[in-house]
Structure formats: structure tokens, C-alpha cells
Design an enzyme around this catalytic site. Structure first.
Site, PDB file in Angstrom:
ATOM      1  N   ASN A   1     -22.315  65.723 -24.208  1.00  0.00           N
ATOM      2  CA  ASN A   1     -23.194  66.654 -24.115  1.00  0.00           C
ATOM      3  C   ASN A   1     -24.041  66.675 -22.780  1.00  0.00           C
ATOM      4  OD1 ASN A   1     -21.820  67.699 -26.021  1.00  0.00           O
ATOM      5  ND2 ASN A   1     -23.786  68.094 -27.576  1.00  0.00           N
TER       6      ASN A   1
ATOM      7  N   GLU B   1     -10.524  72.351 -23.582  1.00  0.00           N
ATOM      8  CA  GLU B   1     -10.802  71.380 -24.654  1.00  0.00           C
ATOM      9  C   GLU B   1     -12.324  71.665 -25.096  1.00  0.00           C
ATOM     10  OE1 GLU B   1     -11.106  66.651 -25.593  1.00  0.00           O
ATOM     11  OE2 GLU B   1     -11.028  67.231 -23.678  1.00  0.00           O
TER      12      GLU B   1
ATOM     13  N   SER C   1      -9.984  58.465 -20.762  1.00  0.00           N
ATOM     14  CA  SER C   1     -10.800  57.526 -20.664  1.00  0.00           C
ATOM     15  C   SER C   1     -10.206  56.110 -20.440  1.00  0.00           C
ATOM     16  CB  SER C   1     -11.688  57.322 -21.664  1.00  0.00           C
ATOM     17  OG  SER C   1     -12.580  58.667 -21.919  1.00  0.00           O
TER      18      SER C   1
END
Lengths: 386, 337
Positions: free
Chosen positions: A369, A243, A128
Site C-alpha cells: 500500500n 491485479e 518477486s
């Protein structure tokens, strides 16, 4: 369909169990997301590696046992069953290593894998950036071509345990003419080199488990590119799908948590409370269901199928299950839940509140999610992108 | 460890899928709703010709001696098609029960015809006040006062009740429990009924997985076709996330049903617990998918004209049949706590 473990799988399980029971530290180690705890966890990783348990599914030449994926799942079940320490080598062993096995050169594998698995070189991820989270392709850190290599500049963030790590890997824009997914390269870089500043960031649970990494003209040789210049997106996506799915959270972890929850329920709550009782049962069942689902997935993988976007379903399920499980634990504990680790009256040393806070990160990291649901809808169900 | 079906099992599934695609279109289900069951009768005959109806009977009785695991995929397909009628009752429960506990005369009269698709068998457990499909069955296997009776439907009193799923033909059953109906008393029929309950729950769970899959297919198709604001509604994240959640529920329920089928077929320890998990998760998934599919369809989904309602109503009925979530959760609870 044969859901019995084979004789050799049962033998493997007994071997795992015997070694772990004899070697796992009697007292839990301090959190691996603190400086002191991290060092102690690395010692544990040495021990695991020297006995051949650090990366059971790897080839023997890199210190593995060439275990099948089912044996790896068995190892994980046994590992969490005895309450062994969390794996601070995770970002290396379970994220970088699969990428190296798929895209790395022999030289890279030879140089990197053993020290990684032994905990001699600790790896952090650097995906990120401040303005590139869910939209990772908008990242702006650059790698500039120089004699014999590249100069990296920019800023990475939310790098797990990077304050304690030696090396990191991430994506850098190598072709400024190209936009988004194109023109990115997957690079490994040292965290103690000139031009690097690493600043720890305290997480919700209070540990210094996050870091920001500032890069100013940090030199990286060509040998530290994985998978070719401007091929970074493809290489990175292979890692992120491992991952999300299996390798990050195997069922053993949740089965162990469910067993601990049942134990907590027996100790702390009037068993006539039907709502809590139902929630405890639900937790146990969810862990079982996750186990069957994983066995089914692994069967497909062993038959040569690639699981691809299906791993997004896996990630949504385990991360939300983990939150529910900890919420149930806190409901059982009642008002003592606020007694933090170190307080006399803290139930089980405050681990449930700590675990709850850690669980809350699950729906966020490794691709939120919401992003996973977009992937499921578009790539599994075939709904239109726009 | 191998969590996958054999080629033979998949082939049988494909056969059933093709038959149902061809012969059990939504219009056939709708006709059964409206009291015209001829189409469903024809499907039953075709399924009997393929050997599916007799699959659990022994080879001596003309069947294929197939296990609970072999049943799971074909039954899932019958859920996908919302096939009306007592297929779980006859194939998963009735035929094996009759073969194990029927007198020579009872077997002579019913077993061959059941395997051939000419007679349907429905099982009525002691605790059931109403029984589905008894009116269109030919023989009833009834548990009364702990004993087992095999009663021709024409000799019983069958009074209809109305199911929310009109294709389910709910009935109350009464009969004179005479000696002529008694099944063999030298076999443990209580144990056979207990096994029958597990098979009924498993078969129902398999159908629920199929129902979920169909409802999700309908909703996904609708989300791709239906346009609002100049684009398909399925391009909106609010719709995507609902459907993604529905898929997750369904796909995590699926292996629980397969696992339960394997556990029963191999008489694994705790097979009943696995059946309970299957029933809970398949029922939960079907109810969840129904709700999401309705919402994605919007107002059209709230009509009788749209096929979705027949699948939703079947899902609601089956999620509660043969042990609802509370019943099965309690069984799991006693096992683990």
C-alpha cells in the site's frame, strides 16, 4: 445514471444463483493453500468450467460466456453470497489471462486459456525476488538466448501456491546491458522442468501457500514469450494494474464477509456494546461504498476509459477494509479468538482468525500500500517524483 | 446499470463551475465573512439567470422540474467555491416545499421571486435550535408543533448567533404562529418535511464533496510550490501519503452521494439509507481532507490569512449539519441490525 440492473442482468443473476445453489459443495473445502485442499479446489474448478462459469467474461471460444463486466460483478456477488470455494485458478484467470488477451498471440490463447480455466494446468505468479520486492525493476533473474528459445536462471519468491502449480510466469532480464525497467521480458515457464526447484514456504496463517522457485538453465521456447523480447515491463504493468483493482477483489467478496459479520454479531455479542455495534455498521457501509465505487469504475471502463493508476485507490481501500472487518470480528469473539481451527470451542471453525491473518497480507501483496500511495500521489495528484 | 451522469447534467455542472470561478473567488467568500455580502448577492443573481436557482421548480412556475440527481453536481460546485448562502435550503428544499404546500397567496408572493433569484427561502425543521442564513432570507418555512408555516422574515424575530464559519449567518427564529402563516392543511406537510430533511442532507453531502476537492487542490498545489531542503515538500513520501489518503477518502465518498441522488430521484427503496451513507462518507472525507490539508500547509494553514480556513470551517459545520455521522449511522444500524 441508472443504478437498476437491466432485465437481462437480473436474468443472469438468477441463472448464476440457481446453478451455484445447486452445485456448491455443502461442506466447505479444506484450504486451497494445502496440497489436499488444492486438489479438491481444482475439481471444483473443472465443474465450474464445464458449466461455463469459470471465466464468465471470456469469449465463448475459450469457455466463457462473453458476459459484460457488470455481469461478471453479479457473478462474483452470487459466488461469494453462497460461500463458494476460493478460486485457486485466480493467478491464471485474473492475472495471466488479461495479459494474454492484451498481448498474447492467437496460438498462445488457443493453447493456454482453456486448460487454465478448467484447472487442468494450474498457474502461479513469479514476480518477486529476494532482493526485488517493492522495487521489482531491480530484479536479477536472467534469460539467456539459446537456439530456439531461452535459458532461465535465478530465484523467484513469494510465489503463491507454486508448490502445487504446473506453470508460472514472471519477468526475466533478457538484455544484461540494460538497467531496471528496460531489457526485461515476460516469460512463461514450467514448474516441473529440469533445472527447477520449488520449495514451499509456510505463511503466517500456517498454510504452505508461498514458494521459492530456483531456476538453473531452465529451457523455455520462444513461443512462451508474451508481448515481445525486452517489452516485459509494459506487459507486466498491465497485469499488475488488473491485479490491484477490480479483478482481484470484486465487491461481492466483501459484501459476503459483511453479511457474515452481522450474523456473528447477532450470535455472539451483547448488542448493547455501542462501539462494536458501530464497527459492524461501518463494515457493512464500507462494503456498500466499495460496491458503488466499483460500479462507477466499471461504467467508465465500459465507456472505453482506461482506469490506470486509479486502481491503486481501489487496492488500498479493499485491503484496509478487509483488515478492519476481521479485527471487528475478532473483537466480537473475544478471548475465544485464539482457539484455532480444529479446536472444539473455535467460533465458526476458527475462520475469523484465519481470515484475519489472510487479510493482513492484503496491504502487502499486489504492490504494498505504500507503493500504491506513491503511485496515487505521483500519477493521479501529480506530485513530484523527487 | 450505468453509473454516470448525462451530458446535460455535466453541462449544467460546467455552467455553475464557470460562474463560480468567475464570480466567487475566495475574496468574495472572505468579504461575506467580513459582513460584505454584495459579491455573494451578485453570484446568486447570475446563478438565477442560468436557471440554477429555479431548477427544482415546475416548468409552470418557471423552473426546470429537475430532480435530486440533477442537483448533485451543481451543489458540489457550490461547495468547491464555498459559496455562502442558503442555496441548498432554497433550491433543494424550500422551492419544492413551497410549491407543494404553499397556499395560492404564499406561492403568489414567494414562488416566482424565489425562482427568479429575488427571494431566498430557508427551511427551519422542528428539531433545529438555530437556522443558518435566516437573516439574509426573505421567507422562512417553519415546522412548529407538527404544522407548517410560511413566514416573511420581516415579520419574524431573527436573532443572530455566531457560527465558526462567519459566512453561515446562524440565527434563532421566533414568530407568532398565526393562521395567516399556515401552509396548506390538505397536504401531508410532515411527509414533506421528512423529504426536505433528506434533500437537505443530500445537498449538504454534495457540497461536502466539493469542499473536499477544493481543500485537496489547495494542499496539492501548496505541496508542489513550497520548497524545503531544496525541493518541493510534495516530493517527500510523508506528504505524498497524506495526500493520497485524502484522495482515497474523497473519491470513495463521491459515488455514495451520486447514488443517494439517484435513489431519491427514482424514489428507490431504502433511499433514506443511501442518503445516510452519503452524509456520513462525505462528512468524514471532508473532515479528513481538512486535517490533512492543514498539516500539509503547516503554519501558514493555521492562519486566517490563508484561505484554507474558510473551507475547513464550512466543512466542520456542514459535516454536522442535517444529521451528523452518529445520527446517520444509527439510522443505518436500525436498518441492517
Amino acid at each position: 445514471m441508472d443504478l437498476n440492473f437491466t432485465d437481462s442482468e437480473n436474468t443472469f443473476r438468477r441463472e448464476c444463483r440457481a446453478w451455484l445453489e445447486a452445485n456448491v459443495p455443502r461442506e466447505p473445502l479444506p484450504s486451497g493453500d494445502t496440497k489436499e485442499g488444492f486438489a479438491l479446489h481444482l475439481q471444483w474448478e473443472h465443474k465450474l468450467f464445464d458449466a461455463g462459469w469459470a471465466a464468465v467474461s471470456w469469449p465463448k471460444q475459450y469457455g466463457g460466456r462473453e458476459a459484460t463486466l457488470f455481469e461478471w460483478l453479479i457473478f462474483e456477488e452470487e459466488y461469494y453470497r453462497v460461500g463458494a470455494p476460493s478460486r485457486v485458478t485466480q493467478n491464471g484467470i485474473f492475472l495471466l489471462a488479461p495479459t494474454l488477451f492484451e498481448f498474447g498471440t492467437d496460438e498462445q490463447k488457443e493453447r493456454i486459456l482453456r486448460p487454465m480455466a478448467r484447472g487442468d494446468v494450474a498457474w502461479g505468479q513469479a514476480w518477486s525476488e529476494p532482493n526485488a520486492g517493492s522495487d521489482l525493476a531491480s530484479l536479477t533473474s536472467t534469460a539467456r538466448r539459446v537456439e530456439g528459445g531461452w535459458r532461465l536462471s535465478g530465484q523467484k519468491t513469494w510465489s503463491t501456491r507454486a508448490v502445487f502449480c504446473d506453470m508460472a510466469y514472471g519477468l526475466f532480464r533478457t538484455d544484461p546491458e540494460q538497467a531496471r525497467h528496460r531489457g526485461l521480458t515476460y516469460l512463461m515457464f514450467p514448474l516441473h522442468a529440469e533445472g527447477i526447484t520449488v520449495r514451499g514456504v509456510d505463511r503466517l496463517d500456517g498454510d504452505e501457500g508461498f514458494a521459492e522457485i530456483f531456476l538453473e538453465d531452465v529451457f523455455v521456447p520462444d513461443a512462451d514469450i508474451i508481448g515481445g523480447v525486452n517489452q516485459g515491463w509494459k506487459v507486466a504493468m498491465a497485469t499488475t494494474s488488473s491485479e490491484r483493482g477490480l479483478s482481484l477483489r470484486s465487491p461481492g467478496r466483501f459484501m459476503a464477509t459483511a453479511a457474515r459479520l452481522i450474523d456473528l454479531y447477532h450470535r455472539y455479542r451483547d448488542r448493547s456494546d455501542p462501539v462494536l455495534r458501530d464497527e459492524v455498521i461501518q463494515t457493512w457501509m464500507d462494503a456498500q461504498v466499495y460496491r458503488w465505487f466499483t460500479f462507477q469504475t466499471v461504467t467508465r471502463m465500459m465507456q472505453g476509459e482506461s482506469i490506470g493508476p486509479d486502481s491503486s485507490m481501489n487496492k488500498v481501500f479493499w485491503s484496509e477494509m478487509d483488515v478492519r472487518t476481521h479485527e471487528t470480528a475478532l473483537a466480537i469473539i473475544g478471548d475465544a479468538l485464539e482457539l484455532d481451527e480444529g479446536s472444539d470451542g473455535a467460533v465458526d471453525g476458527g475462520q475469523w482468525m484465519k481470515g484475519f491473518q489472510f487479510a493482513l497480507a492484503g496491504p502487502i501483496y499486489a504492490g504494498t500500500n505504500e507503493i500504491q500511495r506513491n503511485i496515487i500521489a505521483e500519477r493521479v495528484l501529480g506530485l513530484p517524483r523527487k | 446499470m450505468r453509473f454516470a451522469f448525462t451530458d446535460d447534467q455535466k453541462m449544467l455542472r460546467d455552467t455553475v463551475r464557470e460562474v463560480l470561478q468567475r464570480e466567487c473567488a475566495p475574496e468574495v467568500v472572505r468579504a461575506a465573512w467580513e459582513g460584505r455580502p454584495e459579491g455573494v448577492r451578485a453570484v446568486w443573481d447570475t446563478l438565477a439567470d442560468t436557471g440554477v436557482i429555479g431548477m427544482t421548480a415546475s416548468e409552470d412556475a418557471g423552473g426546470m422540474a429537475m430532480s435530486e440527481l440533477d442537483l448533485v453536481l451543481p451543489l458540489e460546485e457550490t461547495g468547491y467555491a464555498a459559496l455562502p448562502g442558503p442555496i441548498v435550503d432554497t433550491v433543494a428544499v424550500g422551492i419544492p416545499f413551497l410549491e407543494a404546500a404553499g397556499t395560492d397567496a404564499q406561492k403568489e408572493r414567494w414562488l416566482g421571486p424565489a425562482v427568479a433569484g429575488e427571494a431566498r427561502i430557508v427551511v427551519s425543521f422542528e428539531e433545529q435550535a438555530v437556522v443558518a442564513h435566516a437573516a439574509s432570507a426573505d421567507a422562512l418555512i417553519v415546522q412548529r408543533g407538527g404544522a407548517a408555516f410560511c413566514v416573511p422574515v420581516v415579520e419574524a424575530s431573527v436573532s443572530p448567533e455566531q457560527s465558526v464559519d462567519r459566512a453561515r449567518e446562524l440565527c434563532r427564529v421566533a414568530f407568532e404562529a398565526g393562521a395567516q402563516y399556515r401552509m396548506r392543511d390538505d397536504v401531508d406537510t410532515a411527509a414533506l418535511f421528512a423529504l426536505g430533511r433528506e434533500r437537505a442532507a443530500l445537498g449538504t453531502a454534495a457540497q461536502l464533496i466539493g469542499l473536499s476537492r477544493r481543500m485537496l487542490d489547495m494542499a496539492v498545489q501548496y505541496a508542489k510550490d513550497r520548497e524545503q531542503f531544496g525541493k518541493p515538500i510534495g516530493a517527500q513520501q510523508a506528504i505524498k501519503h497524506r495526500l493520497a489518503n485524502a484522495l482515497i477518502e474523497q473519491e470513495f465518498a463521491r459515488p455514495t452521494v451520486y447514488r443517494a441522488g439517484w435513489s431519491m430521484a427514482t424514489s428507490a427503496r431504502d433511499a433514506g439509507i443511501d442518503v445516510s451513507l452519503a452524509k456520513i462518507y462525505a462528512g468524514q472525507a471532508a473532515r479528513f481532507v481538512a486535517k490533512e490539508a492543514l498539516q500539509v500547509h503547516g503554519a501558514i494553514g493555521y492562519t486566517i490569512e490563508c484561505d484554507l480556513h474558510m473551507w475547513m470551517k464550512r466543512a466542520w459545520a456542514l459535516a454536522a449539519a442535517h444529521g451528523d455521522a452518529a445520527y446517520h449511522r444509527e439510522r443505518v444500524g436500525r436498518h441492517i441490525l
